[in-house]
Design a protein around this motif. Structure first.
Motif, PDB file in Angstrom:
ATOM      1  N   GLU A  59     -44.222 -33.587  -0.455  1.00  0.00           N
ATOM      2  CA  GLU A  59     -45.021 -32.955  -1.513  1.00  0.00           C
ATOM      3  C   GLU A  59     -46.408 -32.554  -1.011  1.00  0.00           C
ATOM      4  O   GLU A  59     -46.948 -31.521  -1.392  1.00  0.00           O
ATOM      5  CB  GLU A  59     -45.156 -33.919  -2.693  1.00  0.00           C
ATOM      6  N   THR A  60     -46.985 -33.369  -0.144  1.00  0.00           N
ATOM      7  CA  THR A  60     -48.324 -33.103   0.380  1.00  0.00           C
ATOM      8  C   THR A  60     -48.294 -32.330   1.694  1.00  0.00           C
ATOM      9  O   THR A  60     -49.317 -32.165   2.342  1.00  0.00           O
ATOM     10  CB  THR A  60     -49.096 -34.424   0.576  1.00  0.00           C
ATOM     11  N   ARG A  91     -55.246 -33.119  -8.490  1.00  0.00           N
ATOM     12  CA  ARG A  91     -54.226 -33.340  -7.458  1.00  0.00           C
ATOM     13  C   ARG A  91     -54.558 -34.593  -6.644  1.00  0.00           C
ATOM     14  O   ARG A  91     -53.680 -35.391  -6.322  1.00  0.00           O
ATOM     15  CB  ARG A  91     -54.145 -32.119  -6.548  1.00  0.00           C
ATOM     16  N   TYR A  92     -55.833 -34.753  -6.311  1.00  0.00           N
ATOM     17  CA  TYR A  92     -56.278 -35.926  -5.559  1.00  0.00           C
ATOM     18  C   TYR A  92     -55.998 -37.203  -6.366  1.00  0.00           C
ATOM     19  O   TYR A  92     -55.479 -38.188  -5.835  1.00  0.00           O
ATOM     20  CB  TYR A  92     -57.762 -35.809  -5.232  1.00  0.00           C
ATOM     21  N   LEU A  95     -52.314 -38.038  -6.347  1.00  0.00           N
ATOM     22  CA  LEU A  95     -51.921 -38.573  -5.044  1.00  0.00           C
ATOM     23  C   LEU A  95     -52.346 -40.033  -4.907  1.00  0.00           C
ATOM     24  O   LEU A  95     -51.558 -40.882  -4.481  1.00  0.00           O
ATOM     25  CB  LEU A  95     -52.520 -37.738  -3.911  1.00  0.00           C
TER      26      LEU A  95
END
Length: 102
Positions: A59-60, A91-92, A95
């Protein structure tokens, strides 16, 4: 719902009782649940988050990255760059949440 027990007869008894109260169906042996892989052997049950970690790397877009002990050089001096685009905060945070879950 996951039902575990050493005695197969007890599992059947529990399943029958639950089925009399609730609509249920038997899905077979557990293989994957909430990001955790379940593997059985004669030595016991083993849990792993390998697939979760691989999906997160994919994904990353970091699946092919090489691991490193220190991801930044020692004694690195931080600096502010006016031309840099800011990181996607949401997003960060997602994660970091996924890493905490792992």
């Amino acid at each position: 719902m996951i039902v575990t027990e050493n005695d197969p007869n007890e599992i059947l008894s529990i399943q029958r009782h639950l089925a009399s109260e609730f609509g249920m169906k038997q899905l077979g042996d557990l293989k994957y649940f909430l990001g955790i892989e379940v593997a059985r052997s004669k030595h016991g049950i083993f849990l792993s988050q390998r697939k979760y970690a691989l999906d997160l790397l994919a994904e990353t877009r970091m699946l092919g990255c090489k691991p490193i002990d220190t991801p930044i050089e020692k004694n690195h001096k931080n600096f502010h760059c006016d031309d840099a685009t800011s990181a996607d905060r949401g997003r960060y945070q997602r994660l970091v949440g996924k890493l905490i879950y792992a």
